[in-house]
Design an enzyme around this catalytic site. Structure first.
Site, PDB file in Angstrom:
ATOM      1  N   HIS A   1      16.304 -38.631  -5.764  1.00 18.44           N
ATOM      2  CA  HIS A   1      17.574 -38.014  -6.108  1.00 18.44           C
ATOM      3  C   HIS A   1      18.301 -38.917  -7.088  1.00 18.44           C
ATOM      4  CE1 HIS A   1      17.543 -34.628  -3.390  1.00 18.44           C
ATOM      5  NE2 HIS A   1      17.408 -35.384  -2.309  1.00 18.44           N
TER       6      HIS A   1
ATOM      7  N   CYS B   1      17.678 -35.977 -10.888  1.00 12.59           N
ATOM      8  CA  CYS B   1      18.827 -35.390 -11.565  1.00 12.59           C
ATOM      9  C   CYS B   1      19.631 -36.474 -12.259  1.00 12.59           C
ATOM     10  CB  CYS B   1      19.731 -34.665 -10.567  1.00 12.59           C
ATOM     11  SG  CYS B   1      19.155 -33.028 -10.079  1.00 12.59           S
TER      12      CYS B   1
END
Length: 287
Positions: A122, A164
């Site tokens: 992440h 991301c």
């Protein structure tokens, strides 16, 4: 399709490379002539490949990254075919991650062509997550500067980041071929708004990165496909251009129940500071 979405959390500790602005310039053995067009990829070994695969997190707000093991397995297999010595680390906490980077930087890479680090996790803009906390991604590179790792001086140091870099989505733009028949859309296709610009991040700063639970992330899947097909034929810059095209043209999100995430596009962000052409030449032919 899921997004590699991260949440801003202040880490109790960030990676600290220990760099000191007062450090004097260092010297290292020359691995290639000053004006060589291509990197020397004729050493005894290809080099280390470190894969940090993050699926589960201690941070309550972070969901498991289903599909990341598919990415990890595909990347492991293709890098082995390119003669890398692959080391996989699963769900590392920050201190564990630091220890592996320090260990790698302290090895003797004199007989190696290069080093490769892949991080699957992440992230947010400027940050990426270990299992327990977030840290600044920029700090990773410093472990492999000539001051810290002189045996890699003048050699390629490659980093691939699947994460991301924000929450924005890219709706894309449809390109139509001009034809004599108005309304003929048979040759039309959709690309991201940020295409045609040319680091290897899976997505643009500020934007989300898409991942399929069954097939893995768009970026790693495209990267593995190109490495498998052209890894020993094309130079890295050309290969990554083709990776950008695959991600931009071949993929589109499907989330009809969430309009903001539906039919969205993605473009990797490749920043290169390489000074020479990089090509993974066949090792067996050189020995």
């Amino acid at each position: 399709t899921q997004r590699d979405k991260g949440y801003l959390i202040l880490a109790s500790e960030e990676i600290n490379s220990g760099s000191d602005p007062s450090e004097l310039a260092c010297t290292a053995s020359m691995s290639i002539d000053r004006d060589a067009v291509e990197y020397n990829m004729r050493h005894k070994n290809r080099g280390l490949a470190l894969i940090f695969n993050h699926e589960n997190f201690d941070v309550p707000t972070l969901e498991p990254r289903t599909g990341t093991n598919v990415d990890c397995e595909n990347l492991t297999q293709v890098l082995k075919k390119l003669d890398f010595d692959v080391n996989v680390f699963k769900d590392c906490r920050l201190n564990e991650l630091k220890q592996q980077l320090v260990s790698a930087s302290q090895k003797d890479h004199s007989e190696n062509d290069c080093i490769l680090v892949a991080i699957l996790s992440h992230g947010e803009h400027g940050y990426i997550y270990a299992k327990d906390v977030q840290y600044k991604l920029d700090a990773i590179w410093s472990y492999f500067t000539p001051q810290k790792c002189p045996s890699l001086a003048g050699k390629p140091k490659l980093f691939f980041i699947q994460a991301c870099q924000g929450d924005e989505c890219d709706p894309g733009v449809t390109l139509n071929r001009r034809t004599e028949t108005d309304g003929d859309s048979s040759m039309s296709y959709k690309i991201p708004l940020h295409a045609d610009f040319l680091i290897a991040h899976s997505t643009m700063p500020g934007f989300c990165s898409f991942r399929c639970p069954m097939q893995g992330s768009w970026f790693i899947h495209a990267l593995c496909t190109e490495l498998e097909m052209n890894g020993k034929r094309l130079d890295m810059f050309t290969l990554l251009t083709f990776v950008c095209r695959r991600v931009a043209v071949d993929y589109q999100s499907y989330a009809p129940d969430t309009p903001k995430k539906h039919e969205q596009k993605q473009i990797p962000c490749i920043t290169s500071r390489l000074m020479r052409i990089l090509r993974f030449r066949e090792k067996r032919a050189l020995q």
